[in-house]
Write an enzyme that holds these catalytic residues in place. Structure first.
Site, mmCIF file in Angstrom:
data_model
loop_
_atom_site.group_PDB
_atom_site.id
_atom_site.type_symbol
_atom_site.label_atom_id
_atom_site.label_comp_id
_atom_site.label_asym_id
_atom_site.label_seq_id
_atom_site.Cartn_x
_atom_site.Cartn_y
_atom_site.Cartn_z
ATOM 1 N N LYS A 170 95.225 72.536 27.766
ATOM 2 C CA LYS A 170 95.616 71.036 28.118
ATOM 3 C C LYS A 170 95.425 70.723 29.457
ATOM 4 C CE LYS A 170 97.937 67.902 29.273
ATOM 5 N NZ LYS A 170 97.400 66.923 30.438
ATOM 6 N N CYS A 225 98.949 73.491 46.246
ATOM 7 C CA CYS A 225 100.296 73.938 46.051
ATOM 8 C C CYS A 225 100.701 74.962 46.900
ATOM 9 C CB CYS A 225 100.639 74.475 44.783
ATOM 10 S SG CYS A 225 99.817 75.978 44.360
#
Ligand code: NAD
Length: 503
Positions: free
Chosen positions: A181, A289
């Site tokens: 997803k 990140c």
């Protein structure tokens, strides 16, 4: 009369059972070209029923995929490696078109993903178990690793090719079937990946994609046919996925947000540290990140360091990611760009010094641009320090000593990456021992581990027990079985109701 100009929007659907499938929910989301601000496509959002279909197909595929021999799987992964390598520029162009990062950075992303595919080409070696002959008289004990079944990956917008590769490559190589997803903001790389996997010879149903939002995520978390979920994204959603996935009985690794510090000690090479701060703070427009978000300047390092960073900023070329001269592209959406820019108001209002204001230097063409920005004299109570800004706004916190710098990092709720810049090996060694962060750089600002180590943070940067890819990735996608075996030997056969002895 001038003809009306219509720009055709690309439609991005799901990939289930080896086919590009239109969704049935009727819900869709926009996809933008961040460099122009124009909508370029729309992506189908999966319904719960779409997710059910994907799980059914992945479950059926697993019953044959898990029988593939290790040598056949390795052979297939060499083909996958080769095909993705040949198409690395196609993938990178899709990333630039929907995420906005400059093409060289997009190619770097694809490269760091390919390295994980390269690692799992050695899957026969990675899945070897242990064997203890004669654990007891005539008895051998050994362990084997088996796949979990159907597993899912939910991924963030900032690495639309690499982070999925960190998941699907080890998951599939271990014998699982996979449902991805992707982020709804830049979904196209997932479909190109699916096409390449099919072309390489991966059986239909082993890799599937459901596009969408919370509806698809919740359907994945609730589905009893999915054994494990890997998630990478922001901390609140990582926490949500971990809590709900584990409550539904799944194995979950959920990697969250970050606030990465770079400590610069007075003995550091200031030019090297300034180069690193600019590269790691503004690369990919700070949407990594592992980006450096806070420079912690210790003692006398502060003035020369801020001066050296400031000198470098006007030279950073901001523009369309497809322009080879651009070094930094736009942010992913207008909303995100405006949120990031808001720290240039709240920072000074709370007492920080605005050294460089990226609103003044951003290209003004309708794209989601913000230029490189620098806040000095930031303190831990300010929003610019407390929030994960995730954009090209670098903060400088000034502290007096190494101990204060260490305390700042260890008190921060995040623990993804950290770097220390110093010439003193003893201090660097002490730092790696003391710091409560999962990935540490010594004079290296973005210490993303190579593919044969594992990637993961501590504290609010990771929920779960296993880091991603590398040896811990193999652990995550397999479960072990211990077999205790004896072959018929009349001499040792007797009735014994006691607890099994080992001698
Ligand atoms: P996000 O948390 O908004 O989205 C991640 C995924 O969760 C997406 O697929 C999205 O569709 C889904 N999602 C979003 N809202 C949801 C909801 N309410 N319920 C269920 N699912 C939801 O993250 P993002 O903005 O796409 O990515 C940026 C974030 O990811 C940053 O915080 C960054 O630090 C983090 N990140 C972490 C790592 C790491 O390794 N720790 C790596 C990359 C990105």
């Amino acid at each position: 009369m001038a003809a009306a100009v219509t720009t055709e929007l690309r439609t991005i659907g799901h990939w289930i059972g080896g086919e590009d499938i239109r969704g049935e929910s009727g819900r869709k989301g926009p996809v933008y070209n961040p460099a122009t601000g124009e909508q370029s496509g729309e992506v189908d959002f999966a319904s719960t029923h779409d997710v059910d279909r994907a799980v059914d197909v992945a479950t059926a595929a697993h019953s044959t995929w898990r029988h593939w021999s290790l040598s056949k799987r390795a052979e297939l992964f060499f083909r996958i490696y080769q095909l993705i390598d040949e198409h690395r520029e196609d993938l990178a162009r899709l990333l630039t078109a929907e995420h906005g990062k400059v093409l060289s950075d997009a190619l770097g992303e694809v490269q760091r993903g390919i390295e994980v595919i390269e690692y799992v080409c050695g899957i026969p070696e990675l899945l070897k178990g242990d064997y203890s002959e004669q654990a007891s008289t005539g008895i051998d004990v050994y362990s084997i690793r088996q796949p979990l079944g159907v597993v899912a990956g939910i991924t963030p917008f900032n690495f639309p090719a690499m982070v999925p590769m960190w998941m699907w490559a080890p998951a599939i190589a271990c014998g699982n079937t996979f449902i991805l997803k992707p982020s709804e903001k830049d979904p196209s790389a997932s479909i190109l990946t699916a096409e390449l996997l099919k072309e390489a010879g991966l059986p239909d149903g082993v890799f599937n994609v459901v596009q969408g939002d919370k509806v698809a995520v919740d359907a994945i978390l609730q589905h009893s046919g999915i054994a494990a979920v890997s998630f990478v994204g922001s901390t609140p959603i990582a926490c949500y996925v971990y809590e709900n996935g584990t409550k539904a009985g799944k194995r979950v690794q959920a990697l969250g947000g970050a606030k990465n510090h770079m400590i610069v000690l007075p003995d550091a090479d200031i030019d090297m540290a300034a180069d690193a701060a600019v590269s790691a703070g503004y690369g990919s427009a700070g949407e990594r990140c592992m980006a450096i978000s806070v420079v912690v300047a210790v003692g006398d390092a502060a003035d020369p360091l801020v001066g050296a960073i400031k000198d470098r900023l006007p030279k950073v070329k901001v523009g369309d990611g497809l322009d080879p001269s651009s070094e930094m592209g736009p942010l992913v959406t207008r909303e995100h760009r405006d949120k990031v820019a808001s720290y240039l108001d709240s920072g000074p209002a709370q007492g920080a010094t605005l050294v460089a204001d990226g609103r003044e230097t951003a290209p003004d063409n309708g794209g989601f641009f913000l230029g490189v920005s620098l806040l000095d004299d930031v303190t831990p109570e300010m929003d610019a320090y407390r929030d994960e800004i995730f954009g090209p706004v670098l903060s400088v916190v000034r502290v007096g000593t190494y101990d204060e710098a260490l305390r700042l990092v260890n008190d921060n709720p995040y623990g993804n990456g950290v770097a220390i810049f110093t010439r003193d090996g003893g201090v660097a060694r002490q730092f790696q021992f003391d710091v409560n962060v999962g990935m540490v750089g010594v004079n290296v600002p973005i210490p993303v581990p190579v593919a044969y180590y594992s990637f993961g943070g501590w504290k609010s940067s990771l929920f779960g027990d296993r880091h991603i890819y590398g040896p811990e990735g193999i652990d995550f996608y397999t479960r072990t079985k211990a077999v205790t075996s004896r072959w018929p030997d009349p001499a040792t056969s007797r009735v014994d109701l006691g607890f099994p002895q080992t001698r």
